[in-house]
Design a protein around this motif. Structure first.
Motif, PDB file in Angstrom:
ATOM      1  N   ARG A  95     -29.811 108.379 -10.342  1.00  0.00           N
ATOM      2  CA  ARG A  95     -30.637 107.711 -11.346  1.00  0.00           C
ATOM      3  C   ARG A  95     -31.714 106.875 -10.682  1.00  0.00           C
ATOM      4  O   ARG A  95     -31.447 106.085  -9.786  1.00  0.00           O
ATOM      5  CB  ARG A  95     -29.791 106.825 -12.255  1.00  0.00           C
ATOM      6  CG  ARG A  95     -30.612 106.291 -13.419  1.00  0.00           C
ATOM      7  CD  ARG A  95     -29.820 105.544 -14.438  1.00  0.00           C
ATOM      8  NE  ARG A  95     -30.651 105.286 -15.596  1.00  0.00           N
ATOM      9  CZ  ARG A  95     -30.298 104.512 -16.606  1.00  0.00           C
ATOM     10  NH1 ARG A  95     -29.109 103.930 -16.607  1.00  0.00           N
ATOM     11  NH2 ARG A  95     -31.108 104.306 -17.630  1.00  0.00           N
ATOM     12  N   LYS A 147     -34.417 107.953 -16.893  1.00  0.00           N
ATOM     13  CA  LYS A 147     -34.218 107.935 -18.355  1.00  0.00           C
ATOM     14  C   LYS A 147     -34.924 106.697 -18.878  1.00  0.00           C
ATOM     15  O   LYS A 147     -34.505 105.578 -18.620  1.00  0.00           O
ATOM     16  CB  LYS A 147     -32.728 107.894 -18.715  1.00  0.00           C
ATOM     17  CG  LYS A 147     -32.437 107.607 -20.198  1.00  0.00           C
ATOM     18  CD  LYS A 147     -33.020 108.676 -21.111  1.00  0.00           C
ATOM     19  CE  LYS A 147     -32.658 108.419 -22.583  1.00  0.00           C
ATOM     20  NZ  LYS A 147     -33.429 107.279 -23.157  1.00  0.00           N
ATOM     21  N   SER A 201     -40.336 117.289 -17.440  1.00  0.00           N
ATOM     22  CA  SER A 201     -40.692 116.002 -18.024  1.00  0.00           C
ATOM     23  C   SER A 201     -40.740 116.067 -19.543  1.00  0.00           C
ATOM     24  O   SER A 201     -41.242 117.035 -20.126  1.00  0.00           O
ATOM     25  CB  SER A 201     -42.053 115.533 -17.498  1.00  0.00           C
ATOM     26  OG  SER A 201     -42.438 114.327 -18.109  1.00  0.00           O
ATOM     27  N   LEU A 228     -36.251 114.961 -12.957  1.00  0.00           N
ATOM     28  CA  LEU A 228     -36.339 114.902 -14.415  1.00  0.00           C
ATOM     29  C   LEU A 228     -36.936 113.570 -14.863  1.00  0.00           C
ATOM     30  O   LEU A 228     -36.598 112.515 -14.320  1.00  0.00           O
ATOM     31  CB  LEU A 228     -34.962 115.044 -15.068  1.00  0.00           C
ATOM     32  CG  LEU A 228     -33.989 116.112 -14.553  1.00  0.00           C
ATOM     33  CD1 LEU A 228     -32.666 116.012 -15.302  1.00  0.00           C
ATOM     34  CD2 LEU A 228     -34.590 117.496 -14.699  1.00  0.00           C
ATOM     35  N   TYR A 229     -37.800 113.639 -15.864  1.00  0.00           N
ATOM     36  CA  TYR A 229     -38.193 112.435 -16.597  1.00  0.00           C
ATOM     37  C   TYR A 229     -37.744 112.646 -18.033  1.00  0.00           C
ATOM     38  O   TYR A 229     -38.261 113.529 -18.730  1.00  0.00           O
ATOM     39  CB  TYR A 229     -39.703 112.184 -16.538  1.00  0.00           C
ATOM     40  CG  TYR A 229     -40.101 111.012 -17.403  1.00  0.00           C
ATOM     41  CD1 TYR A 229     -39.895 109.708 -16.958  1.00  0.00           C
ATOM     42  CD2 TYR A 229     -40.622 111.202 -18.673  1.00  0.00           C
ATOM     43  CE1 TYR A 229     -40.214 108.627 -17.761  1.00  0.00           C
ATOM     44  CE2 TYR A 229     -40.952 110.133 -19.485  1.00  0.00           C
ATOM     45  CZ  TYR A 229     -40.735 108.847 -19.029  1.00  0.00           C
ATOM     46  OH  TYR A 229     -41.039 107.784 -19.837  1.00  0.00           O
ATOM     47  N   ALA A 284     -33.207 111.676 -11.702  1.00  0.00           N
ATOM     48  CA  ALA A 284     -33.810 111.555 -13.025  1.00  0.00           C
ATOM     49  C   ALA A 284     -34.136 110.109 -13.357  1.00  0.00           C
ATOM     50  O   ALA A 284     -33.456 109.180 -12.929  1.00  0.00           O
ATOM     51  CB  ALA A 284     -32.868 112.129 -14.091  1.00  0.00           C
TER      52      ALA A 284
END
Length: 707
Positions: free
Chosen positions: A280, A244, A159, A215-216, A242
């Motif tokens: 995403r 975004k 993150s 993921l961040y 992730a």
């Protein structure tokens, strides 16, 4: 750089550790101790003699050599502390929790620079500053809660924001999602998200390492690095999802083309994720739900051809058909909502009929439904639930996954039912997604179910949306550039002959398109009326006339359609040459067909973002476009076309013939190759690209050059 001292230190010092659990210095010591750290833990605090049962050093100069240092002290003291530890105590890894650096002031940025220089000088790893820490199976060096259940086969989570990481962990823990590691990179001065992915990629062991990465991302500083290592990990059998953040735009960017108005940094992110094969997500709930879906799947073999080999392939179900789900429920409403959400996301909920369906119905209570959703009724027994799952696994071949909705109004306990579900999840060859909505009424039963290593999707619609995102995410693109039929030396020659920045003349557009093998409608540009009349007589009427000079031709009355005679053409020529800025007129053969659109815009760091979609109102008003990152492969371009909301029109619907999708795909690929070797092109529009029968040709195009 990431080293062993950061990942698996034999000794840790918390500089600023305390007895106050309500402050980061105390909380981080508590978490390390409660996490069962097996190395030597040391504390530095000038005001305490003992912290949480550990004898304290009053100054870092008193310490013996220590591998990892965690700093929870004011920012102004950090540079000298890092230098002393690195130079005198052989400390080769630092986690700086403290804030007050480059995220706040210029003075803070200078402090960061000093720390980074020291770490570079001594070859030390640096996480932060301004982060919550690092959590793995060796040490719990974070000051926050919750501490999720750790599992070597759990999720790796990286993150860019500490606070957001905490909220995502909250969401994940409620679902039973287990973790292998949590990385909070903070300001990321040395180690960013891309660097963690690089470390995981270069050190990946398929026999021991977890395969799910969440993921961040707040900032993508090196898109190429992210693309390379994310796609490499996915090819090795990993799954990556992730968020975004910061994707919205104020709309104030000046734009001189459709692409300029539509394309944004978010288009670049969308294109990058598509190229890498990253799923995403747009919320914490989506991200953790996608992570849970990945956990429900069998281990993913490496991607190595067609089909791509992963458990839930982007192509959908077996044989290329749409991914199909069976729904087993004891409550009709949630089953219907789940069916609607799955269908909206492009997934199938097939109807069950025939002998197997009738056989299953005979084993359930009267009034039960087996059409799909399979409703075993509120009075359905654990044995009937097991039977329904068995039929979905063994008798209904078209099913790819099974979704089980089972809660309670508080009249019965669900331990036996959830135990049946637990056994079926372990035995079933198809993934089972448990939707257990009664988190309050059946809290103990759900908790017991999660303790067995399962996850829970408490909301069926979020599950459907997340699953559709996974299905629609393509495999990582091949790195090869499609060069067949593209004259790269000639492209460079044409670009070199352009002397001024700005929109190029139509003849230059035609030259570049000829180099790339992109077909254009026959046209003639001239300031001589007779030349245009002679050209029109040769190609045949009707023709289209367009003014050359003004950028937005339609806005100044610079387009005339359906010109059917010399006299009409002469009048339009004379009128257009009076328009301010006009220096010539273009005449084209008038064609009819389906209007398509292709555009491209150069985004700093990312390269060219290529957009495609339907032309006309679809691009101008509805903004129904799909993005990809040049250069594009044929599968990438095809995936872009298929992801359009208007794809049914391209394919052909309600008796209307579709366009030549193969040619449309080829033009997108050829254009992306042109852009790869002409980075001076900053904006490009082909609108419309006209699909007439089997032909697809560029009718109107603009290119802006910036050298």
């Amino acid at each position: 750089m990431i080293n062993k001292e950061l990942i698996q230190p034999q000794s840790i010092v918390v500089v600023g550790g305390s007895n106050n659990y309500h402050k980061p210095g105390g909380a981080i010591v508590r978490n390390i101790l409660q996490g069962g750290y097996k190395g030597t833990l040391r504390i530095v605090n000038p005001k305490e003699d003992e912290v949480q049962g550990i004898k304290v050093f009053h100054d870092v100069t008193e310490l013996p050599p220590t591998e990892l240092a965690i700093l929870v002290i004011p920012a102004r003291f950090c540079p000298d502390t890092v230098k002393a530890l690195a130079a005198e105590k052989q400390t080769r890894a630092f986690i700086i929790i403290s804030a007050g650096f480059g995220e706040e002031t210029e003075e803070g940025a200078r402090l960061e620079k000093d720390i980074l220089e020291t770490c570079s000088q001594y070859g030390a790893s640096l996480i932060g500053p301004n982060c919550i820490g690092l959590l793995n199976n060796h040490h719990h060096s974070v000051f926050t809660k919750p501490i999720p259940q750790l599992n070597p086969k759990g999720v790796d989570f990286i993150s860019g924001s500490g606070a957001t990481a905490v909220f995502i962990l909250e969401s994940a823990v409620m679902k039973g999602l287990q973790f292998n590691s949590v990385w909070s990179i903070g300001n990321g001065k040395q180690i960013g998200i891309e660097d963690v992915l690089q470390y995981m990629d270069e050190n990946f062991n398929p026999d021991t390492d977890p395969t799910i990465k969440l993921l961040y991302v707040e900032n993508i500083s090196n898109p190429d690095k992210l693309l390379f290592h994310a796609s490499s990990l996915i090819r090795k059998g990993c799954r990556i999802a992730a968020i975004k953040s910061g994707s919205s735009e104020s709309g104030s960017r000046a734009a001189s083309s459709h692409t300029g108005a539509i394309a944004s940094s978010d288009s670049a992110v969308e294109a990058l994720f598509r190229k890498a094969g990253i799923v995403r997500c747009f919320s914490r709930e989506e991200l953790t739900t996608v992570g849970c879906i990945f956990m429900c799947e069998p281990p993913c073999p490496p991607v190595g051809g067609e089909p791509n080999g992963i458990a839930i392939p982007p192509t959908g179900g077996k044989g290329g058909r749409a991914f199909s789900c069976a729904i087993v429920t004891h409550a009709g409403g949630p089953g219907v909502m789940l069916t609607d959400a799955l269908s909206k996301g492009g997934l199938q909920v097939p109807q069950f009929t025939g002998e197997a369906a009738e056989e299953l119905k005979s084993k359930l209570f009267p009034g039960a439904s087996v059409a799909n959703p399979i409703d075993i009724l509120a009075t359905g027994t654990p044995e009937q639930l097991a039977t329904a799952i068995d039929y979905c696994e063994n008798r209904f071949d078209e099913v790819d996954a099974i979704m089980v909705i089972f809660g309670t109004p508080g009249l019965v306990k669900l331990f036996e039912t959830y135990d049946v579900l637990h056994k079926k999840i372990l035995e079933c060859k198809k993934p089972i997604f448990p939707i257990l909505p009664s988190l309050h009424t059946a809290g103990p039963e759900v908790a017991e179910f999660l303790k067995k290593g399962h996850v829970n999707f408490s909301d069926e619609v979020t599950l459907a949306v997340s699953l559709s995102r996974i299905i629609s995410t393509p495999s990582p693109a091949r790195p090869e550039i499609e060069l067949f039929g593209v004259d790269v030396p000639r492209i460079r020659q044409v670009i070199s002959e352009i002397k001024e920045d700005g929109f190029v003349e139509p003849y230059v557009v035609r030259q570049l398109f000829e180099c790339a093998g992109i077909p254009m409608v026959p046209e003639k540009v001239s300031d001589d009326k007779q030349q245009l009349i002679d050209f029109s007589n040769r190609i045949g009427y009707p023709v289209v006339a367009k003014v050359v000079g003004p950028i937005h031709k339609s806005d100044v009355g610079g387009v005339a359609l359906n010109i059917r005679s010399e006299k009409h053409l002469a009048l339009e020529f004379e009128r257009m040459m009076e328009i301010e800025g006009a220096h010539a007129v273009m005449v084209q053969k008038m064609l009819r067909g389906t209007e398509l659109f292709i555009g491209a815009k150069y985004e700093e760091k990312f390269g060219h973002v290529v957009l495609c979609g339907m032309g006309g109102i679809f691009v101008e008003v509805l903004k129904d476009v799909s993005s990809g990152l040049a250069p594009l492969s044929y599968p990438e371009a095809s995936s872009m076309i298929h992801s359009l909301r208007a794809y049914k029109i391209i394919k052909g619907t309600r008796g209307q013939k579709g366009v030549n999708e193969k040619k449309y795909t080829e033009i997108i690929v050829r254009l992306s190759t042109l852009l790869r070797f002409a980075t001076e092109i900053k904006e490009l529009d082909i609108n419309p690209l006209l699909a007439d029968g089997d032909d697809v040709v560029a009718v109107d195009a603009r290119i802006r050059i910036e050298k």
